[in-house]
Design a protein around this motif. Structure first.
Motif, PDB file in Angstrom:
ATOM      1  N   UNK A  32      -7.150 109.781 -86.946  1.00 49.95           N
ATOM      2  CA  UNK A  32      -7.321 108.856 -88.005  1.00 49.95           C
ATOM      3  C   UNK A  32      -7.275 107.426 -87.409  1.00 49.95           C
ATOM      4  N   UNK A  33      -6.459 106.615 -87.551  1.00 47.20           N
ATOM      5  CA  UNK A  33      -6.348 105.323 -86.873  1.00 47.20           C
ATOM      6  C   UNK A  33      -6.177 105.196 -85.489  1.00 47.20           C
ATOM      7  N   UNK A  34      -7.039 104.525 -84.726  1.00 47.03           N
ATOM      8  CA  UNK A  34      -6.797 104.154 -83.587  1.00 47.03           C
ATOM      9  C   UNK A  34      -6.626 102.730 -83.130  1.00 47.03           C
ATOM     10  N   UNK A  35      -5.980 102.406 -82.202  1.00 52.37           N
ATOM     11  CA  UNK A  35      -5.522 100.850 -81.909  1.00 52.37           C
ATOM     12  C   UNK A  35      -5.331 100.726 -80.519  1.00 52.37           C
ATOM     13  N   UNK A  36      -5.408  99.119 -80.349  1.00 51.76           N
ATOM     14  CA  UNK A  36      -5.114  98.882 -78.908  1.00 51.76           C
ATOM     15  C   UNK A  36      -3.837  97.946 -79.026  1.00 51.76           C
ATOM     16  N   UNK A  37      -3.015  97.879 -78.195  1.00 48.58           N
ATOM     17  CA  UNK A  37      -1.647  97.243 -78.070  1.00 48.58           C
ATOM     18  C   UNK A  37      -1.580  96.699 -76.785  1.00 48.58           C
ATOM     19  N   UNK A  38      -0.924  95.474 -76.630  1.00 48.64           N
ATOM     20  CA  UNK A  38      -0.432  94.901 -75.234  1.00 48.64           C
ATOM     21  C   UNK A  38       0.878  94.438 -75.077  1.00 48.64           C
ATOM     22  N   UNK A  39       1.179  94.479 -73.935  1.00 47.87           N
ATOM     23  CA  UNK A  39       2.507  94.130 -73.794  1.00 47.87           C
ATOM     24  C   UNK A  39       2.890  93.243 -72.242  1.00 47.87           C
ATOM     25  N   UNK A  40       3.106  91.977 -72.232  1.00 50.66           N
ATOM     26  CA  UNK A  40       3.279  91.153 -71.025  1.00 50.66           C
ATOM     27  C   UNK A  40       4.727  91.301 -70.799  1.00 50.66           C
ATOM     28  N   UNK A  41       5.013  90.967 -69.540  1.00 48.11           N
ATOM     29  CA  UNK A  41       6.368  91.157 -68.989  1.00 48.11           C
ATOM     30  C   UNK A  41       7.544  90.144 -69.841  1.00 48.11           C
ATOM     31  N   UNK A  42       8.583  91.062 -70.302  1.00 52.86           N
ATOM     32  CA  UNK A  42       9.533  90.410 -70.852  1.00 52.86           C
ATOM     33  C   UNK A  42       9.211  89.994 -72.424  1.00 52.86           C
ATOM     34  N   UNK A  43       8.229  90.663 -72.726  1.00 53.55           N
ATOM     35  CA  UNK A  43       7.748  90.426 -74.237  1.00 53.55           C
ATOM     36  C   UNK A  43       7.584  91.685 -74.956  1.00 53.55           C
ATOM     37  N   UNK A  44       7.501  91.631 -76.292  1.00 51.68           N
ATOM     38  CA  UNK A  44       7.470  92.878 -77.143  1.00 51.68           C
ATOM     39  C   UNK A  44       5.877  93.360 -76.992  1.00 51.68           C
TER      40      UNK A  44
END
Length: 121
Positions: A32-44
């Motif tokens: 169904x849905x697909x996505x991209x997420x990202x996470x930097x050090x110390x962040x959500x």
């Protein structure tokens, strides 16, 4: 089991471009849905872009006009074209897919292990 594998990350200068790919494999009935997420050090972890099975897209305000998400349903692959990259785009980028298993027919989210994107001169 379903596996998502990201590729295409690396080091790029500000203003440069990268294209990330994420291929899903395993026992898959439908995605169904697909996505991209990202996470930097110390962040959500934050949503970067998402795309439905029909091709409708959503983007974070910070990347609108610079990033483009797309998918190839026949290949179970989602892409993220990143242009005009900024240092603040530096993060680990994770692929996400809402998948119905071809084995159990249970529907759940799957995550890739992530790929590092570093924007620096």
């Amino acid at each position: 089991q379903v596996q998502l594998v990201e590729s295409g990350g690396g080091l790029v200068q500000p203003g440069g471009s990268l294209r990330l790919s994420c291929a899903a494999s395993g026992s898959i009935f439908s995605i169904y849905d697909m996505g991209w997420y990202r996470q930097a050090p110390g962040q959500q972890r934050e949503l970067v872009a998402a795309i439905t099975s029909g091709g409708a897209t959503n983007y974070a305000d910070s990347v609108q006009g610079r990033f483009t998400i797309s998918r190839d349903n026949a290949k179970n692959t989602v892409y993220l074209q990143m242009n005009s990259l900024k240092p603040e785009d530096t993060a680990v980028y994770y692929c996400n897919a809402d998948v119905r298993s071809g084995y159990s027919y249970v529907r759940r989210d799957f995550w890739g292990r992530g790929t590092q994107v570093t924007v620096s001169s």
